[in-house]
Design a protein around this motif. Structure first.
Motif, short mmCIF file in Angstrom:
data_model
loop_
_atom_site.label_atom_id
_atom_site.label_comp_id
_atom_site.label_asym_id
_atom_site.label_seq_id
_atom_site.Cartn_x
_atom_site.Cartn_y
_atom_site.Cartn_z
N TYR A 1 16.89 31.29 -17.05
CA TYR A 1 16.88 30.19 -18.01
C TYR A 1 16.58 30.70 -19.42
O TYR A 1 17.16 30.21 -20.40
CB TYR A 1 15.84 29.14 -17.62
N GLY A 2 15.69 31.67 -19.50
CA GLY A 2 15.35 32.22 -20.81
C GLY A 2 16.52 32.95 -21.45
O GLY A 2 16.75 32.83 -22.66
N LEU A 3 17.28 33.72 -20.64
CA LEU A 3 18.46 34.40 -21.16
C LEU A 3 19.49 33.41 -21.68
O LEU A 3 20.05 33.57 -22.77
CB LEU A 3 19.09 35.27 -20.07
N MET A 4 19.75 32.37 -20.88
CA MET A 4 20.73 31.37 -21.28
C MET A 4 20.25 30.59 -22.51
O MET A 4 21.02 30.32 -23.43
CB MET A 4 21.02 30.42 -20.12
N GLY A 5 18.97 30.26 -22.52
CA GLY A 5 18.41 29.57 -23.68
C GLY A 5 18.45 30.43 -24.93
O GLY A 5 18.72 29.93 -26.03
N LEU A 6 18.21 31.72 -24.78
CA LEU A 6 18.29 32.63 -25.91
C LEU A 6 19.69 32.65 -26.49
O LEU A 6 19.89 32.63 -27.71
CB LEU A 6 17.87 34.03 -25.46
N GLY A 7 20.70 32.67 -25.61
CA GLY A 7 22.09 32.61 -26.08
C GLY A 7 22.38 31.32 -26.82
O GLY A 7 23.05 31.32 -27.86
N LEU A 8 21.87 30.19 -26.32
CA LEU A 8 22.07 28.91 -26.98
C LEU A 8 21.46 28.90 -28.37
O LEU A 8 22.06 28.41 -29.34
CB LEU A 8 21.45 27.79 -26.14
N VAL A 9 20.25 29.43 -28.49
CA VAL A 9 19.55 29.44 -29.77
C VAL A 9 20.25 30.35 -30.78
O VAL A 9 20.38 30.00 -31.96
CB VAL A 9 18.07 29.86 -29.58
N MET B 1 13.84 31.89 -31.04
CA MET B 1 14.31 32.74 -29.95
C MET B 1 13.16 33.11 -29.02
O MET B 1 13.32 33.13 -27.80
CB MET B 1 14.97 34.00 -30.52
N TYR B 2 12.00 33.38 -29.59
CA TYR B 2 10.81 33.66 -28.77
C TYR B 2 10.47 32.45 -27.93
O TYR B 2 10.16 32.56 -26.74
CB TYR B 2 9.65 34.03 -29.70
N GLY B 3 10.56 31.27 -28.53
CA GLY B 3 10.27 30.04 -27.80
C GLY B 3 11.25 29.79 -26.67
O GLY B 3 10.88 29.26 -25.61
N LEU C 1 27.36 37.50 -28.76
CA LEU C 1 26.06 37.86 -28.19
C LEU C 1 25.53 36.73 -27.31
O LEU C 1 25.06 36.97 -26.19
CB LEU C 1 25.08 38.18 -29.32
N GLY C 2 25.60 35.50 -27.82
CA GLY C 2 25.10 34.37 -27.04
C GLY C 2 25.86 34.18 -25.75
O GLY C 2 25.27 33.95 -24.68
N PHE D 1 18.17 24.23 -21.54
CA PHE D 1 17.96 23.26 -22.62
C PHE D 1 16.51 22.78 -22.63
O PHE D 1 15.88 22.66 -23.69
CB PHE D 1 18.91 22.07 -22.47
N ALA D 2 15.99 22.48 -21.45
CA ALA D 2 14.58 22.06 -21.37
C ALA D 2 13.67 23.15 -21.92
O ALA D 2 12.69 22.87 -22.63
CB ALA D 2 14.22 21.73 -19.92
N GLY D 3 14.00 24.40 -21.59
CA GLY D 3 13.20 25.52 -22.08
C GLY D 3 13.22 25.66 -23.59
O GLY D 3 12.19 25.90 -24.22
N ILE D 4 14.41 25.50 -24.20
CA ILE D 4 14.47 25.69 -25.65
C ILE D 4 13.84 24.51 -26.39
O ILE D 4 13.26 24.69 -27.47
CB ILE D 4 15.91 25.94 -26.15
N PHE D 5 13.92 23.32 -25.81
CA PHE D 5 13.22 22.19 -26.44
C PHE D 5 11.71 22.33 -26.26
O PHE D 5 10.93 21.98 -27.16
CB PHE D 5 13.70 20.86 -25.86
N LEU D 6 11.30 22.86 -25.12
CA LEU D 6 9.88 23.10 -24.90
C LEU D 6 9.36 24.18 -25.83
O LEU D 6 8.28 24.05 -26.43
CB LEU D 6 9.65 23.51 -23.44
#
Length: 289
Positions: free
Chosen positions: A18-26, A235-237, A193-194, A224-229
């Motif tokens: 989830y963190g990898l995918m969220g990092l790509g989204l951000v 990116m760190y978040g 990259l994302g 998505f939940a992870g990046i909103f959290l």
């Protein structure tokens, strides 16, 4: 104790995905103001290509590289043909377009490879014993590969000229143009990259879940939940938020109720956002009216 350790390692492995995918989204959002809802479906196309190559006797690692390449190429094609013509500042329009692209990609995958779920090859098999728990080697490899990828992305943005340029475009595309940075070129690199991170996340996730046309939908929503959290622009978040969601999800499934795991996770996320709307690591912004 051994059961808790197994649940914890499984949660960290899921959270790493989830963190990898969220990092790509951000990364894509910060560079182009686009929430790429099609990322998971495009990565799924790459995974189907990897499985097809594996069925033809191609080594798994080359199949995974092909999955990343196909995902990046498809994503850049989408950006150049349907996202870039929208222009800057079209957040809602771009979101709707990426939703449409996601549905098209899922239908395409179903038409070419069929709707039946398929197995996806593991990078490694077997287990290792630690403190009485039999830990899947695949989960440990997932954590290690994700950590390495995150570290390399961190180095890119913190220590390289290209990373500094990408951060400049994320802060102000207009300023980047004034100082001579190619905003469109850097935006393409950010998309590549994302999307590459999303494909890597899919390759790490699919061996446990299997492959279907909607296999990466659940990880996308949890990302998505992870990046909103963690904070939409951090990116760190995104990494910390993804890890938190993965661990909470597995703890809830094993110690609360598997039927209410998503309810528990998303309720926790909503509660945090009610207290801190910008997320744990996001920055509150103000506008004059």
């Amino acid at each position: 104790m051994s059961q808790f350790l197994l649940v914890l390692v499984s949660g960290v492995a899921s959270g790493a995905v989830y963190g990898l995918m969220g990092l790509g989204l951000v990364i894509i959002y910060r560079a182009t103001d686009v929430v790429n809802f099609a990322m998971a479906s495009l990565a799924t196309l790459g995974l189907y290509v990897a499985v097809s190559l594996h069925d033809r006797g191609v080594a798994t690692v080359f199949g995974l590289l092909a999955a990343v390449a196909v995902t990046v190429a498809a994503g850049l094609l989408v950006r150049e043909t349907v996202i870039r013509p929208l222009g800057q500042g079209q957040l809602f329009s771009a979101l709707v377009v990426t939703m449409g692209v996601s549905l098209i990609a899922e239908n395409l995958a179903g038409s070419v490879w069929g709707e039946q779920p398929r197995d996806f090859p593991s990078l490694v098999d077997g287990t290792v014993r630690w403190s009485g728990a039999a830990l899947p080697v695949q989960s440990l490899v997932t954590i290690g590969v994700a950590a390495l990828a995150m570290a390399l992305v961190g180095y890119l943005f913190a220590r390289t000229t290209l990373g500094s340029a990408m951060r400049a475009v994320a802060e102000s595309p207009a300023t980047a143009r004034v100082v001579g940075l190619g905003a469109q070129r850097l935006a393409r690199i950010s998309w590549a990259l994302g999307l590459g991170l999303a494909a890597l996340a899919g390759c790490l996730y699919a061996p446990r879940s299997g492959l279907a046309t909607t296999a990466l939908t659940a990880p996308l929503f949890r990302a998505f939940a992870g990046i909103f959290l963690g904070g939409l622009t951090s990116m760190y978040g995104a990494v910390v938020g993804g890890l938190a969601i993965g661990v909470l999800d597995n703890l809830a499934a094993n110690y609360v109720s598997a039927s209410f795991r998503d309810t528990f996770v998303f309720s926790f996320t909503v509660l945090v956002l009610l207290i801190r709307p910008q997320g744990l690591f996001g920055t509150r912004t103000f506008q004059r009216v």
